[in-house]
Write an enzyme that holds these catalytic residues in place. Structure first.
Site, PDB file in Angstrom:
ATOM      1  N   LYS A 137     -14.531  -6.837  -5.573  1.00 62.38           N
ATOM      2  CA  LYS A 137     -15.491  -6.522  -6.514  1.00 62.38           C
ATOM      3  C   LYS A 137     -15.313  -5.029  -6.556  1.00 62.38           C
ATOM      4  O   LYS A 137     -14.855  -4.390  -5.585  1.00 62.38           O
ATOM      5  CB  LYS A 137     -17.028  -6.871  -6.212  1.00 62.38           C
ATOM      6  N   SER A 197       1.031  -1.247   0.018  1.00 57.79           N
ATOM      7  CA  SER A 197      -0.049   0.078  -0.002  1.00 57.79           C
ATOM      8  C   SER A 197       1.125   1.261  -0.073  1.00 57.79           C
ATOM      9  O   SER A 197       1.770   1.092   0.519  1.00 57.79           O
ATOM     10  CB  SER A 197      -0.905  -0.010   1.131  1.00 57.79           C
TER      11      SER A 197
HETATM   12  P1  NAP Z   1     -10.613   2.494   0.287  1.00 61.39           P
HETATM   13  O1  NAP Z   1     -10.800   2.659   1.643  1.00 61.39           O
HETATM   14  O2  NAP Z   1     -10.402   3.803  -0.576  1.00 61.39           O
HETATM   15  O3  NAP Z   1      -9.246   1.606   0.312  1.00 61.39           O
HETATM   16  C1  NAP Z   1      -8.601   1.385  -0.909  1.00 61.39           C
HETATM   17  C2  NAP Z   1      -7.028   1.509  -0.813  1.00 61.39           C
HETATM   18  O4  NAP Z   1      -6.313   1.241  -1.932  1.00 61.39           O
HETATM   19  C3  NAP Z   1      -6.767   3.126  -0.378  1.00 61.39           C
HETATM   20  O5  NAP Z   1      -6.737   3.042   0.953  1.00 61.39           O
HETATM   21  C4  NAP Z   1      -5.121   3.291  -0.804  1.00 61.39           C
HETATM   22  O6  NAP Z   1      -4.054   3.018   0.237  1.00 61.39           O
HETATM   23  C5  NAP Z   1      -4.906   1.997  -1.789  1.00 61.39           C
HETATM   24  N1  NAP Z   1      -4.765   2.651  -3.183  1.00 61.39           N
HETATM   25  C6  NAP Z   1      -3.947   2.518  -3.978  1.00 61.39           C
HETATM   26  N2  NAP Z   1      -3.863   3.281  -4.983  1.00 61.39           N
HETATM   27  C7  NAP Z   1      -4.953   3.903  -4.849  1.00 61.39           C
HETATM   28  C8  NAP Z   1      -5.584   5.160  -5.678  1.00 61.39           C
HETATM   29  N3  NAP Z   1      -4.941   5.605  -6.814  1.00 61.39           N
HETATM   30  N4  NAP Z   1      -6.520   5.826  -5.049  1.00 61.39           N
HETATM   31  C9  NAP Z   1      -7.066   5.437  -3.865  1.00 61.39           C
HETATM   32  N5  NAP Z   1      -6.629   4.362  -3.329  1.00 61.39           N
HETATM   33  C10 NAP Z   1      -5.422   3.710  -3.437  1.00 61.39           C
HETATM   34  O7  NAP Z   1     -11.415   1.711  -0.620  1.00 61.39           O
HETATM   35  P2  NAP Z   1     -12.349   0.331  -0.059  1.00 61.39           P
HETATM   36  O8  NAP Z   1     -13.679   0.898   0.580  1.00 61.39           O
HETATM   37  O9  NAP Z   1     -11.452  -0.438   0.891  1.00 61.39           O
HETATM   38  O10 NAP Z   1     -12.586  -0.463  -1.505  1.00 61.39           O
HETATM   39  C11 NAP Z   1     -11.592  -1.182  -2.104  1.00 61.39           C
HETATM   40  C12 NAP Z   1     -12.371  -2.171  -2.913  1.00 61.39           C
HETATM   41  O11 NAP Z   1     -13.244  -2.927  -2.135  1.00 61.39           O
HETATM   42  C13 NAP Z   1     -13.328  -1.459  -3.942  1.00 61.39           C
HETATM   43  O12 NAP Z   1     -13.193  -2.361  -5.217  1.00 61.39           O
HETATM   44  C14 NAP Z   1     -14.851  -1.773  -3.246  1.00 61.39           C
HETATM   45  O13 NAP Z   1     -15.557  -1.883  -4.420  1.00 61.39           O
HETATM   46  C15 NAP Z   1     -14.387  -2.993  -2.627  1.00 61.39           C
HETATM   47  N6  NAP Z   1     -15.465  -3.274  -1.424  1.00 61.39           N
HETATM   48  C16 NAP Z   1     -15.670  -2.137  -0.410  1.00 61.39           C
HETATM   49  C17 NAP Z   1     -16.431  -2.363   0.425  1.00 61.39           C
HETATM   50  C18 NAP Z   1     -16.493  -1.560   1.557  1.00 61.39           C
HETATM   51  O14 NAP Z   1     -17.616  -1.490   2.531  1.00 61.39           O
HETATM   52  N7  NAP Z   1     -15.962  -0.287   1.658  1.00 61.39           N
HETATM   53  C19 NAP Z   1     -17.129  -3.573   0.662  1.00 61.39           C
HETATM   54  C20 NAP Z   1     -16.936  -4.558  -0.437  1.00 61.39           C
HETATM   55  C21 NAP Z   1     -15.967  -4.378  -1.413  1.00 61.39           C
HETATM   56  P3  NAP Z   1      -2.587   3.704   0.220  1.00 61.39           P
HETATM   57  O15 NAP Z   1      -3.137   5.011   0.056  1.00 61.39           O
HETATM   58  O16 NAP Z   1      -2.015   3.072   1.291  1.00 61.39           O
HETATM   59  O17 NAP Z   1      -2.263   3.117  -1.397  1.00 61.39           O
END
Ligand code: NAP
Length: 311
Positions: A90, A36
Site C-alpha cells: 500500500k 534495490s
Molecule cells: P523506505 O524505507 O523508503 O524503503 C523503500 C526502498 O525503496 C528504499 O529503501 C529504496 O532502496 C527503494 N527505492 C527505489 N527507488 C526509490 C526512490 N526513487 N526513492 C526512494 N526509495 C527508492 O520506505 P518504506 O517505509 O519501506 O515504505 C515502502 C512502501 O511500503 C510504501 O509504499 C509504504 O507506504 C509501505 N509501507 C510502509 C510501512 C512502514 O511502516 N514504513 C508500513 C506498511 C507499508 P534502495 O535505495 O536500495 O533502492
C-alpha cells in the site's frame, strides 16, 4: 509442491521489518532474490533494479513490491509482463486508473495481483467487522496522529508528488473503514495542511458521510509528538466500539477484548498466507476503495499552506 520463489523489490524499512521475516516464516514461500539500488539482502541473489532481477532470475514465481508508491505501477507492470504473480504494498499506485489497469493486466496474464492493506489484517479488525455488521453505525471518529520524524526519517518520497504525505499512514485508517463499512460513503468536506516546501499534506481534517446517514470524522496529523495515536471510535445503536493501536486492540463498551498481538506483528504473516493461497487458486484480490477515497478527498479538499517542513 515447491515453495513459491519470491523476488523482493525495494529493500527499505517495511521490506526488512516485515516482508523478509514473514516470507521466512512461511514454509510455502522462499525469498530467492532482491532488487534495490543500494541495499542488499544476505543469502539471496541481489540486483540493482527490477529489470535486472527479472532478467537474471527468470525462475522467480512472484514479486513483492516494497518501493515508494510512485514506483509501484511500473514495477508491477514489468513483473506481470514477465508472468510473475505480484504482491503490491500500500498505497497501491498513485492513480486509480493505474490500479484498474494492473487488474486488467493480471487478468489477461492469468496471474495473481494481491494489493495489500496491512491494517485490514490487524487483530481487532475482523472481530470489529463481525460486531458492526449486527449494529447500526451512527458516527465514527478516526484519530491517526504520529510523528513523521520518528516513523519515516529521511523518507523524502513522502513529500514529493504521489507520495501521499499524511495519507501514507492515513490510508491505513481508511482501509479499516472500507473493510468495516461495506456500504457507500463519501467525503463531505476536507482541509489539507501542506508545508510550503512539500507537495503533499502533513495533516488533514476530514468529514465523510455514509449513504445511510452515519457521520465519519478523521483527524490525521504527522506532526504529533508524545503518545502516538491510531484510534477509531465507533458510536452504534448498541453502544460504543473502539479500535486502537492501528486496529490491534478492540474494546466494546469500554471493556478491552484481550489480545496479545501488536499491530504489525500479526499482519504480514497473514498477508503472505493470503498471497500463497491466492497464487494456488490463480485469483487476485484488489480493494480499490481506500485509494478511491483518497483521490476523492483530494478532489474536494481545501488547502492551507503552512511553514516549511524540515526533517
Ligand atoms: P523506505 O524505507 O523508503 O524503503 C523503500 C526502498 O525503496 C528504499 O529503501 C529504496 O532502496 C527503494 N527505492 C527505489 N527507488 C526509490 C526512490 N526513487 N526513492 C526512494 N526509495 C527508492 O520506505 P518504506 O517505509 O519501506 O515504505 C515502502 C512502501 O511500503 C510504501 O509504499 C509504504 O507506504 C509501505 N509501507 C510502509 C510501512 C512502514 O511502516 N514504513 C508500513 C506498511 C507499508 P534502495 O535505495 O536500495 O533502492
Amino acid at each position: 509442491m515447491n515453495p513459491v520463489r519470491i523476488g523482493l523489490v525495494g529493500v527499505g524499512k517495511i521490506a526488512r521489518d516485515q516482508h523478509i521475516p514473514s516470507i521466512a516464516g512461511n514454509p510455502g514461500l522462499v525469498l530467492a532474490a532482491a532488487a534495490s539500488r543500494h541495499a542488499q539482502v544476505d543469502g539471496v541473489a541481489n540486483y540493482p533494479s527490477i529489470e535486472a532481477m527479472l532478467e537474471g532470475a527468470p525462475d522467480l514465481d512472484a514479486v513483492a513490491i516494497c518501493t515508494p508508491p510512485q514506483l509501484h505501477y511500473e514495477a508491477a507492470k514489468l513483473a506481470l509482463a514477465k508472468g510473475k504473480h505480484v504482491l503490491l504494498e500500500k498505497p497501491p499506485c498513485t492513480s486509480v486508473l493505474q490500479l484498474e489497469h494492473l487488474v486488467r493486466l493480471a487478468k489477461d496474464a492469468d496471474r495473481t495481483l494481491y494489493q495489500t492493506w496491512h491494517s485490514q489484517h490487524a487483530p481487532g479488525v475482523a472481530r470489529a467487522a463481525r460486531l458492526l455488521s449486527g449494529r447500526k453505525l451512527r458516527r465514527a471518529r478516526v484519530t491517526w496522529k504520529e510523528d513523521v520524524r520518528q516513523w519515516h526519517p529521511g523518507q523524502r518520497w513522502i513529500w514529493q508528488e504521489g507520495g501521499f504525505g499524511v495519507f501514507d499512514p492515513g490510508i491505513n485508517a481508511l482501509s479499516i473503514l472500507t473493510k468495516l463499512i461495506p456500504g457507500a460513503f463519501f467525503p463531505r468536506k476536507a482541509v489539507l495542511v501542506v508545508p510550503s516546501n512539500c507537495q503533499t499534506p502533513i495533516a488533514a481534517e476530514l468529514e465523510l458521510e455514509s449513504d445511510d446517514g452515519a457521520e465519519i470524522f478523521a483527524s490525521l496529523d504527522f506532526r504529533h509528538t508524545g503518545v502516538q495515536t491510531w484510534d477509531i471510535d465507533f458510536e452504534t445503536d448498541r453502544g460504543p466500539l473502539k479500535l486502537s493501536s492501528g486496529g490491534a486492540k478492540l474494546s466494546i463498551d469500554g471493556a478491552a477484548v484481550p489480545s496479545d498481538e501488536s499491530a504489525l506483528a500479526g499482519e504480514y504473516p497473514s498477508i503472505y498466507r493470503r498471497f500463497a493461497e491466492l497464487i494456488a487458486r490463480r485469483e487476485s484480490d484488489v480493494d480499490a476503495r481506500p485509494l478511491k477515497l483518497v483521490a476523492d478527498i483530494l478532489l474536494t479538499a481545501a488547502q492551507l499552506s503552512v511553514e516549511p517542513f524540515e526533517d
